[in-house]
Enzyme design. Structure first.
Site, mmCIF file in Angstrom:
data_model
loop_
_atom_site.group_PDB
_atom_site.id
_atom_site.type_symbol
_atom_site.label_atom_id
_atom_site.label_comp_id
_atom_site.label_asym_id
_atom_site.label_seq_id
_atom_site.Cartn_x
_atom_site.Cartn_y
_atom_site.Cartn_z
ATOM 1 N N ALA A 90 0.840 -1.185 0.000
ATOM 2 C CA ALA A 90 0.000 0.000 0.000
ATOM 3 C C ALA A 90 0.882 1.244 0.000
ATOM 4 O O ALA A 90 2.103 1.142 0.161
ATOM 5 C CB ALA A 90 -0.911 0.018 1.227
ATOM 6 N N GLU B 96 -0.123 2.661 6.942
ATOM 7 C CA GLU B 96 -0.275 3.799 6.020
ATOM 8 C C GLU B 96 -0.861 5.002 6.757
ATOM 9 O O GLU B 96 -0.447 6.136 6.527
ATOM 10 C CB GLU B 96 -1.152 3.424 4.818
ATOM 11 C CG GLU B 96 -0.708 2.171 4.054
ATOM 12 C CD GLU B 96 0.767 2.140 3.689
ATOM 13 O OE1 GLU B 96 1.362 3.204 3.466
ATOM 14 O OE2 GLU B 96 1.359 1.029 3.632
HETATM 15 N N1 LYS Z 1 5.749 3.653 1.506
HETATM 16 C C1 LYS Z 1 5.072 2.440 1.143
HETATM 17 C C2 LYS Z 1 4.818 1.691 2.432
HETATM 18 O O1 LYS Z 1 3.997 2.054 3.175
HETATM 19 C C3 LYS Z 1 5.829 1.605 0.173
HETATM 20 C C4 LYS Z 1 6.244 2.246 -1.090
HETATM 21 C C5 LYS Z 1 7.104 1.368 -1.949
HETATM 22 C C6 LYS Z 1 7.630 2.089 -3.127
HETATM 23 N N2 LYS Z 1 8.426 1.269 -4.015
HETATM 24 O O2 LYS Z 1 5.493 0.784 2.809
#
Ligand code: LYS
Length: 879
Positions: A266, A302
């Protein structure tokens, strides 16, 4: 202009951006074949930079028009290649107007703007925004965004972007528009849009400060009956962050959108989280307890990013763990608090330890080993790893262990006070912890800079005359690529001492009476002395897994059995059982390889029986205690890995235990039924877990009775947890009825993509499934390599989760791997690169296997048009 040798980017080369962006206005004319993106940026020269030019990233897009301060720029005014747009001469204050063109429907990388099942979605982290428009696409450029979306109304009735909806209306000619404004500054990787035919479950939720927020979960029409748990998890997350960290939702509206084609789990786009359907959709008919737990954790993760990631973001991608390690720690604590009991919390901790051992320790010992804060990378997408995420979370947890919960919270408060609205580094976080905690944490920095799993060797000495117990702890850390010699880490080692009666001895810790002492090992070696110890104790070391290290202590079986029966620390109690099991599994593996007769001692079996039957223990804990170390964990302990011998040895233990404890397993099977309507709560899930583990042990004997039991459960299951457990038992037992059950299952769920993923995965991991069988499954009408979930369910599960077949002596598994990596790479480098990683540790196998593996790796490396993603992984593996 494309260069063939991928470029390595170094952390030490960081320089501040030449220009900052104040505001971004984006206009999208959405069309699958031809989307026009108009962007208007106001920029100012950054006084902290010496760069003269404006540097904008852009890839796979067509530049249509470019104006600076109202004047159209001609080709002489800028330089353009396939990665960058450079404007050498720019005044200090600039308004840029850029028009670009993309074809989202052709974007199979699922990075940037793409189409999934006819709908538009974006994924911009880490560097996807540059596939949408030219922009300084780096996290330290934070700006305010206004977004105008225009699209055909009948096809895309829902138009979403970050922040608040400020205007919407008709455009005539069947098109409509929506204008969104995000009141908070953000880096480009947090931009998102959705234009789709979707429906939502929504709710107005009261926040702690009295404001209310509109919460929405958006899904495709047929899935509205699967959104309750995601919504509930979102509300729980909001409450939890208010209570535990004093952090509130800062928007009037918070949206979760589910998409079936997604590279990862996500994404925390500001106010518009986009999720893999896998982490949103659930009802008892289609989702298992494990799926429910995943949804809770990822929704939490998230949501928590809104503060740890979005309000405070990363200065550069080397700092990724600043937000990911911290946010994983937060989601782990959230999940644990949601269970609410100490024993439930311990079970979540055991799960975390398992993940570390299963995935992170091997990564730390392989060719892709990197520190929590890497020093270099070729492709940043390759660094969304268990090291950055899970080991990063362990690092955050160690602050809490060292400082205590209260001062840790003060450190978090100070971090927000200092850095809200900024793009910062891991050092900034550590400084906040050190300052709030009043501690010198300079040596702690090595957890960020040194790769590899530290080994802590412990030796104890009891002096009956002096009534002292001395524990000598010695640390070392194996070399990793580019890091030959390591300096000592600052390691919190939580220790308790058990008396002969199994109770904790009272320890004198800094003048206080306690049962657990947190020893701080900062030197290469140090001896800690406990005084007033009235009897020779059994040490319980590294309680609650207080540091991500390998603990070596020469435990005798008697000591381990003592800990397994009595340790008040559930993690170490479980750990004692794992050690007992591992010793036997390793011996049996050698015996299998040598062709010796196999046997299992009754002492071990009786210890398992005792735990199994101990109704005072949570079912979830008993399940954990009875779960054997996985094949890959066993492999990790061997100098030369023999996958087939490991598999046979583990199967032998399962069968023998299944046979010996038949009556007890059956009793627990019956006692842990969960009648009544399904509920995913931890208590019920724990009972189902124990019951289904009992079933799997029983079925491993392949007895007629156990097959009948599994078949009955399959036929009568009232929820997906019980249904897949029964089906897996039938498949793994090689039951004659397994094929019919698989067919029935498929027929029942052919409209449920996530369930069909399970259907593929169960077959891919079955010991009887060889390469030929996987190839046959790939020809099934429901298989589609372009869908990451589907590719993972079949191809990845086979390569990663079916070791004895994947490592077939003729090398056919490796040839299959190479083919699939190459095929995937042409479509989706990020997904291909994940699969490529499954060959990381090829040097640990017997020479004959190594030769086949090397050939397969070289085959991939020899592909001319390979992505940087896969190139980095295979070249590091071959180096
Ligand atoms: N930021 C995202 C997470 O909640 C993942 C992003 C991955 C991008 N390649 O882990």
């Amino acid at each position: 202009m494309r260069t063939d040798t991928p470029q390595t980017i170094y952390r030490k080369d960081y320089t501040p951006p030449g220009f900052m962006v104040e505001t971004v206005e984006l206009g999208f004319d959405l069309d699958p074949q031809r989307t026009i993106v108009a962007s208007r940026l106001t920029m100012t020269r950054n006084p902290e930079s010496r760069a003269r030019a404006i540097e904008l990233h852009g890839e796979n897009i067509v530049l249509v028009a470019l104006r600076m301060n109202g004047k159209t720029l001609s080709k002489r005014d800028y330089r353009l290649d396939d990665k960058m747009l450079l404007i050498p001469d720019a005044p200090d204050e600039v308004t840029l107007e850029i028009e670009t063109l993309t074809a989202p429907v052709k974007n199979t990388t699922l990075n940037g703007l793409y189409v999934s099942n006819g709908n538009f979605f974006t994924q911009c982290e880490a560097e996807g925004f540059r596939n949408i428009t030219y922009f300084p696409d780096r996290p330290d450029v934070m700006a305010k965004y206004t977004v105008m979306l225009r699209a055909d109304k009948a096809t895309y009735p829902v138009l979403l972007s970050n922040g608040n909806l400020i205007e919407e209306g008709e455009l005539g000619d069947g098109r409509h528009y929506a204008k969104w404004e995000d009141p908070f500054k953000k880096p480009s990787y947090l931009f998102a849009l959705v234009a789709a035919r979707l429906v939502c479950q929504e709710e107005t939720f009261k926040l702690a400060d009295g404001r209310s927020a509109l919460l929405q979960v958006w899904v495709e029409e047929g899935n509205l009956d699967k959104t309750d748990y995601a919504m509930q998890s979102l509300k729980n997350s909001i409450r939890w962050d208010e209570e535990r960290f004093g952090l509130e939702l800062d928007l009037d509206r918070f949206m979760i959108v589910a998409v079936g084609d997604f590279n990862m789990g996500a994404m925390e786009n500001k106010g518009l989280n986009i999720f893999n359907t896998k982490f949103v959709l659930a009802n008892p008919r289609v989702a298992t307890d494990f799926d429910y737990a995943g949804i809770e954790a990822v929704v939490g993760h998230e949501y928590f990013h809104n503060w740890t990631g979005n309000r405070i973001t990363c200065r550069d991608w080397f700092q990724l763990s600043l937000k990911e390690g911290l946010t994983v720690f937060r989601d782990q604590e959230f999940s644990a608090d949601m269970i609410g009991t100490d024993s439930g919390r311990a079970v979540t901790r055991i799960d975390q330890v398992r993940t570390l051992r299963q995935a992170q320790f091997p990564e730390d010992a392989g060719p892709m080993a990197h520190p929590v804060r890497p020093d270099s990378f070729v492709e940043i997408n390759n660094f969304y790893t268990v090291t950055v995420y899970e080991k990063g979370a362990e690092v955050v947890r160690m602050y809490q262990t060292l400082l205590g919960r209260e001062r840790f919270r003060k450190g978090m408060d100070l971090y927000f006070e200092r850095h809200d609205g900024q793009a910062v580094t891991c050092d900034d976080f550590r400084a906040a912890m050190a300052d709030a905690g009043g501690r010198d944490l300079s040596q702690f920095e090595r957890w960020y800079s040194q790769a590899g799993t530290p080994v802590v060797r412990a030796e104890g000495r009891y002096d009956a005359d002096a009534l002292t117990y001395e524990l000598t702890l010695t640390q070392s850390c194996p070399a990793t690529p580019g890091q030959e010699n390591k300096l000592p880490f600052h390691i919190p080692v939580a220790v308790g001492l058990l008396g002969a009666d199994g109770r904790d001895l009272h320890l004198n810790v800094d003048g206080h009476d306690a049962v657990t002492a947190v020893l701080e090992l900062t030197d290469a070696s140090r001896t800690f002395r406990f005084t007033g110890v009235k009897e020779a104790p059994t040490p319980s070391i590294l309680r609650d897994f207080s540091a991500p290290v390998v603990l070596e202590y020469d435990y005798t079986d008697t000591e381990l059995l003592h800990l397994f029966s009595h340790d008040s620390d559930p993690v170490n109690r479980w750990e004692a059982g794992q050690r007992l099991a591992m010793a036997r599994l390793l011996k049996l593996t050698s015996a299998v390889a040598a062709g010796d007769t196999l046997g299992l001692d009754t002492t071990f079996i009786e210890a398992l029986r005792k735990i199994l039957a101990d109704d005072a223990l949570d079912a979830a804990f008993r399940e954990q205690a009875l779960l054997l170390p996985s094949e890959s964990m066993i492999a990790d302990q061997m100098a030369v890995v023999d996958p087939q011998a490991i598999h046979q040895a583990r199967q032998f233990v399962r069968r023998t235990v299944g046979e010996a404890l038949k009556a007890d397993l059956r009793a627990q099977y019956d006692a842990n039924q969960t009648p009544g309507p399904y509920s995913p709560d931890a208590l019920s899930a724990g009972r189902r877990g124990l019951k289904n583990l009992a079933l799997s042990y029983l079925a491993s004997t392949s007895s007629e009775e156990s097959i009948a039991l599994a078949q009955a459960q399959f036929d009568n299951a009232g929820n997906m947890t019980d249904r897949v457990a029964a089906l897996a038992a039938l498949i793994h037992a090689g039951a004659a009825s397994a094929q019919a059950a698989l067919q029935a299952f498929y027929a029942d769920f052919d409209k449920e993509a996530l369930v069909i993923d399970k259907w593929f995965a169960m077959q891919a991991s079955a010991p009887a499934t060889d390469v030929a069988a996987v190839r046959a499954l790939m020809r099934h009408a429901a298989f589609n390599i372009k869908n990451p979930n589907r590719a993972r369910s079949l191809v990845f599960t086979f390569c990663v989760g079916n070791a004895s077949q994947f490592h077939a002596p003729d090398g056919s598994g490796y040839a299959f791997w190479a083919e699939q990596v190459i095929a995937l790479d042409a479509l989706n480098p990020q997904v291909a690169s994940r699969l490529a990683r499954s060959m990381d540790r090829w040097r640990r196998y017997a020479p004959a296997l190594q030769a086949h593996m090397k050939k397969a790796l070289q085959k991939v490396a020899g592909v001319k048009k390979l992505s940087n993603d896969v190139r980095e992984v295979v070249s590091k593996a071959l180096a």
